[in-house]
Scaffold this active site. Structure first.
Site, PDB file in Angstrom:
ATOM      1  CG  HIS A 358      -2.128  -0.814   1.063  1.00  0.00           C
ATOM      2  ND1 HIS A 358      -3.288  -0.341   0.507  1.00  0.00           N
ATOM      3  CD2 HIS A 358      -2.331  -2.111   1.355  1.00  0.00           C
ATOM      4  CE1 HIS A 358      -4.177  -1.321   0.482  1.00  0.00           C
ATOM      5  NE2 HIS A 358      -3.621  -2.405   0.994  1.00  0.00           N
ATOM      6  CE  LYS A 546      -6.967  14.082  -0.205  1.00  0.00           C
ATOM      7  NZ  LYS A 546      -6.926  12.816  -0.888  1.00  0.00           N
ATOM      8  NE  ARG A 547      -5.242  10.167   9.934  1.00  0.00           N
ATOM      9  CZ  ARG A 547      -4.984   9.217  10.822  1.00  0.00           C
ATOM     10  NH1 ARG A 547      -5.770   8.160  10.927  1.00  0.00           N
ATOM     11  NH2 ARG A 547      -3.948   9.315  11.627  1.00  0.00           N
ATOM     12  CE  LYS A 552      -3.499  11.032   2.872  1.00  0.00           C
ATOM     13  NZ  LYS A 552      -4.231  10.358   1.793  1.00  0.00           N
ATOM     14  CB  THR A 654     -10.302   5.150  -2.170  1.00  0.00           C
ATOM     15  OG1 THR A 654     -10.022   5.465  -0.807  1.00  0.00           O
ATOM     16  CG2 THR A 654      -9.562   3.896  -2.580  1.00  0.00           C
ATOM     17  CE  LYS A 658     -14.132   6.627  -0.064  1.00  0.00           C
ATOM     18  NZ  LYS A 658     -13.514   7.014   1.215  1.00  0.00           N
TER      19      LYS A 658
HETATM   20  C1  LIG Z   1     -12.198   7.211   1.512  1.00  0.00           C
HETATM   21  C2  LIG Z   1     -11.765   7.551   2.861  1.00  0.00           C
HETATM   22  C3  LIG Z   1     -10.416   7.787   3.123  1.00  0.00           C
HETATM   23  C4  LIG Z   1      -9.346   7.758   2.050  1.00  0.00           C
HETATM   24  O1  LIG Z   1      -9.260   9.039   1.449  1.00  0.00           O
HETATM   25  P1  LIG Z   1      -8.026   9.443   0.520  1.00  0.00           P
HETATM   26  O2  LIG Z   1      -8.441  10.757  -0.042  1.00  0.00           O
HETATM   27  O3  LIG Z   1      -7.926   8.408  -0.547  1.00  0.00           O
HETATM   28  O4  LIG Z   1      -6.839   9.529   1.377  1.00  0.00           O
HETATM   29  C5  LIG Z   1     -10.037   8.106   4.416  1.00  0.00           C
HETATM   30  N1  LIG Z   1     -10.946   8.190   5.417  1.00  0.00           N
HETATM   31  C6  LIG Z   1     -12.252   7.986   5.190  1.00  0.00           C
HETATM   32  C7  LIG Z   1     -13.214   8.112   6.323  1.00  0.00           C
HETATM   33  C8  LIG Z   1     -12.711   7.658   3.915  1.00  0.00           C
HETATM   34  O5  LIG Z   1     -14.018   7.443   3.717  1.00  0.00           O
END
Ligand SMILES: *Cc1c(COP(=O)(O)O)cnc(C)c1O
Length: 806
Positions: A358, A546-547, A552, A654, A658
């Site tokens: 990952h 995101k985190r 990022k 991901t 979304k």
């Molecule tokens: C989808 C999702 C992530 C991943 O987000 P990235 O933008 O790909 O880092 C992290 N936390 C939650 C709660 C999510 O639903």
């Protein structure tokens, strides 16, 4: 799955209320209703759950076990109702009873048994595996505390414990009869048998009982119900009785109980960096040992075949290296408990285990101190040692070209155990999670391993379940899509591509626009209710959720906001479409710079949001406690999706998928799956900017980047950085010197300044494009049309045919 009319469903609720809560309809609260509806679903699922397992056994299906330290499943109530075909009738019944369905569903506490993308991926995969009818199950840990709850106090993140089990969790079933024992510590005694073979005795160990709690994983309206098995660590019943004593002994006993229960006590709130904690190692071994024991017991019951056939019936997919102790653990069981010689055990193990990588971030590549494993898991240590010896000797004699690299490839070197190396050597498949990421693995990070085992390496680009992330979270848009192209896309998400025929269809585009507006208003309402802040629903909703991580680059986003603010201050009448910048992010509790960025976002918000000169053209919103349920509220309202990681650093992402699926346009770098999004939608339907991964690697390897030069040559950038350093916007008591020095003295390790001007220009283009609403809607529809390829159904089909051979 049984279906009901509204009247029947209300009757069921009434009966359950009486029996489970001793209440009448009039007395019921939202929480009662939630609990009662969840138990109705659970009752309904039981027959299919039993039947599915019976079928798998009868048909001798190959079974996949998805081992993961994290499952970020969020709430299950809505998705379970949806997958059972009961969501509509539940909504109507709840309304008829005078309640708001959302408020009822909100009673479920998110199961936050994961940090971010990796854990959410595991949850999406389970949904797809069941919905496609594959025999696959999740195995994880039932942490009593999930990921911390984030509160913001004066702009600072504060972490609160997430005790998600304080009310009964209606989806789990405790299965004490299927408990297994896991052993730690102790000593290994070796005897040579008469025939020269080695007998291993493992003595004086600490024994922990692993008790399974099963959660049903319900396929989408297909009567398939798989299992997510979460293990809980408990003291063994034997220890419970013999240690009962008095005085000091009693306290000692309590401490012992506590230390055992800590193994499933809490999730490490660390998104991707290495945590050198023995407890975390215990957790990892606990998961793999319990799961492997369980798999073997079941294999024997189901098949009555020798374990040499295990690989024909079982694949264990390990989610990152966290469960890679599965390799030596399976070896241990096969040799020590089942009497297989090394070569046979190795042959089985290498054909059962498959590994998903990952990340290539060096700080996130797991390594354990040799001593820690030797002390905690002496027998496992011996086996890893032997795997390493055989591997290195094999390299030396059979792969002369790799001789110079043996020390880089060894599983044990410099007193450390390299878990990625163990995982690669011990498995038959190694996959990356997006095309670029897999190429980086093959050509750079794991290049020697790739030349040794080219056949093991493969790509499986991540995906998300379109059932949760479109059908469930955005019913308005889902209905409009179905009106346009029919409902087939729900079973076959690639059929969303038919929407391309509607990119010039005025009624469809109007419908789509209306849904987006509706979602923006719902989010604006949530923002107002939680923060008292009014946002303009005619503004562009620009989202980065995101985190919080340096790579990022939330920092680059906030720099851009400061830049816009400066421009508006200089020229208050500037013609600009209003923007609302929305953030949500948790920082690991010990990650200082990440917490500084959260503080900066809040500080900028406190200035920008209340400055009358800005005339409401800019708003900055930070929504606290980012989790799956919050993502579900924000994503349908997103118009611009910020995916701006330093190229090569985000393995896939991901969140990007979304938001695309909900019609947002990506503003992103050529990183992770952004590249594949661009390849599908084309350059006209995405905003790409910044360094490429090759350019980034080139700078790291050869130098040539100087952040200070940019600082001194671009007055816009200098102004922003000086505002950080000298107290932003004239408030001397608040400073962000650590952020300033990280850029200036550490030469901006994530290239924020380097990519800043291209980023800013891209945003100017975005602002201009948004003015042409028709064109924007066409882009949006094109993104939705192509998003079907990012359904995790596609990903899971690729795993099933390419790796699992189901
Ligand atoms: C989808 C999702 C992530 C991943 O987000 P990235 O933008 O790909 O880092 C992290 N936390 C939650 C709660 C999510 O639903």
């Amino acid at each position: 799955m049984q279906q009901y009319t509204k009247a029947e469903f209300i009757k069921l609720i009434e009966d359950k209320l009486r029996r489970k809560r001793s209440k009448t309809m009039e007395e019921a609260t939202e929480n009662d209703l939630y609990f009662v509806i969840a138990s109705i679903v659970q009752d309904n699922v039981m027959p299919d759950w039993l039947e599915t397992q019976k079928e798998y056994t009868k048909n001798r299906n190959k079974q996949v076990y998805y081992l993961s330290m994290e499952f970020l499943i969020g709430r299950l109530i809505e998705s379970n109702l949806l997958n059972c075909g009961l969501l509509d009738v539940a909504n109507e019944s709840i309304q008829e009873m005078g309640f708001n369905p959302d408020k009822v569903y909100n009673q479920e506490h998110d199961a936050a048994l994961g940090n971010g993308g990796l854990g959410r991926l595991a949850a999406c995969f389970l949904d797809s595996i069941a919905s496609l009818g594959y025999a696959g199950h999740g195995a994880g840990i039932r942490y009593r505390y999930g990921l911390f709850e984030q509160r913001i106090i004066h702009g600072n993140q504060v972490e609160l414990p997430d005790y998600w089990l304080k009310n009964e969790y209606p989806w789990e079933t405790r299965k004490p009869d299927e408990s297994v024992e896991v052993q730690f510590g102790g000593r290994v005694i070796e005897h040579t048998r008469r025939d020269g073979s080695l007998e291993i005795q493992y003595v004086d160990t600490d024994k922990v009982t692993a008790v399974p709690y099963d959660v049903p994983v319900i396929g989408y309206q297909n009567e398939v119900v798989n299992t997510l098995r979460l293990w809980s660590a408990e003291i063994s019943p034997y220890d419970r009785s013999i240690h009962a004593g008095a005085g000091a002994q009693y306290y000692h006993h309590l401490e012992h109980v506590h230390s055992i229960e800590q193994i499933s006590g809490f999730l490490y709130p660390d998104d991707s960096t290495y945590e050198g904690k023995e407890l975390r190692l215990k957790q990892q071994y606990f998961l793999v040992s319990a799961t492997i024991k369980n798999i073997i017991n079941k294999f024997r019951d189901d098949h009555g075949l020798p374990l040499s056939k295990l690989a024909d019936y079982i694949t264990i997919q390990i989610n990152d290296t966290h469960p890679s102790l599965g390799v030596p653990e399976l070896m241990r069981v096969l040799m020590d408990e089942e009497g297989y010689p090394w070569d046979d055990a190795w042959d089985v193990t290498r054909h059962v285990m498959a590994y998903t990588n990952h990340t290539t971030l060096s700080e996130a590549l797991e390594k354990w101190p040799e001593d820690m494993i030797r002390n905690l898991l002496p027998r496992i240590y011996m086996i890893i040692h032997e795997i390493n010896e055989r591997f290195c000797i094999g390299l030396y004699y059979d792969h002369e070209e790799l001789r110079p690299h043996i020390k880089d490839m060894a599983i044990i070197s410099n007193g450390q155990i390299h878990m990625a190396h163990l995982a690669i050597v011990g498995s038959f498949s190694v996959n990356g999670v997006a095309k670029l990421h897999t190429e980086i693995l093959k050509q750079k990070e794991m290049k020697n391993f790739y030349s040794l085992y080219p056949e093991k390496f493969n790509n499986k680009t991540n995906g998300i379940t379109h059932r949760r992330w479109l059908l469930q979270v955005n019913p308005c848009l889902s209905d409009k899509i179905t009106d346009a192209i029919g409902p087939q896309w729900i079973h076959e998400p690639h059929k969303l591509i038919s929407l391309l025929r509607y990119t010039n269809d005025k009624p469809f585009l109007d419908d789509m626009r209306q849904c987006k507006q509706h979602s923006k208003e719902l989010l604006a309402k949530y923002i107002y209710e939680t923060q008292g802040l009014k946002v303009d629903t005619g503004s562009i909703f620009d989202v980065q959720i995101k985190r919080l991580h340096e790579y990022k680059r939330q920092l680059m986003n906030i720099f851009h906001i400061i830049y816009l603010y400066n421009e508006l201050k200089d020229n208050p009448n500037m013609d600009m479409t209003p923007r609302t910048f929305i953030f949500a992010a948790k920082a690991a509790p010990s990650y200082h710079l990440a917490k500084e960025v959260i503080k900066l976002i809040h500080h900028v918000a406190s200035v920008v949001n209340f400055d009358p000169d800005i005339k409401g053209k800019l708003k900055v919103v930070f929504l606290e406690n980012y989790n799956v349920s919050l993502a579900e509220k924000i994503i349908p309202a997103a118009e611009v999706s910020e995916q701006i990681s330093t190229a090569s650093k985000e393995a896939s992402g991901t969140g990007n998928m979304k938001m695309m699926m909900n019609g947002a346009i990506t503003c992103g770098t050529l990183d992770g799956a952004n590249i594949e999004i661009r390849d599908f939608v084309g350059d006209d339907n995405i905003f790409i900017f910044g360094l490429t991964s090759d350019e980034v690697h080139d700078y790291y390897a050869n130098g040539g980047y100087n952040a200070q030069e940019i600082y001194h040559s671009d007055p816009r950038i200098k102004r922003i950085l000086d505002q950080l350093n000298g107290g932003i916007f004239g408030k001397e008591e608040i400073e962000f010197k650590d952020l300033f020095y990280n850029i200036m003295s550490h030469n901006d390790p994530y290239f924020v300044l380097k990519d800043f001007v291209p980023y800013l220009e891209t945003h100017e283009l975005i602002e201009r494009s948004y003015r042409h609403q028709r064109d924007w809607q066409r882009m949006s529809a094109t993104n939705i049309a192509h998003s079907g390829k990012f359904s995790s159904d596609r990903t899971i089909r690729e795993y099933a045919t390419g790796i699992w051979k189901l």
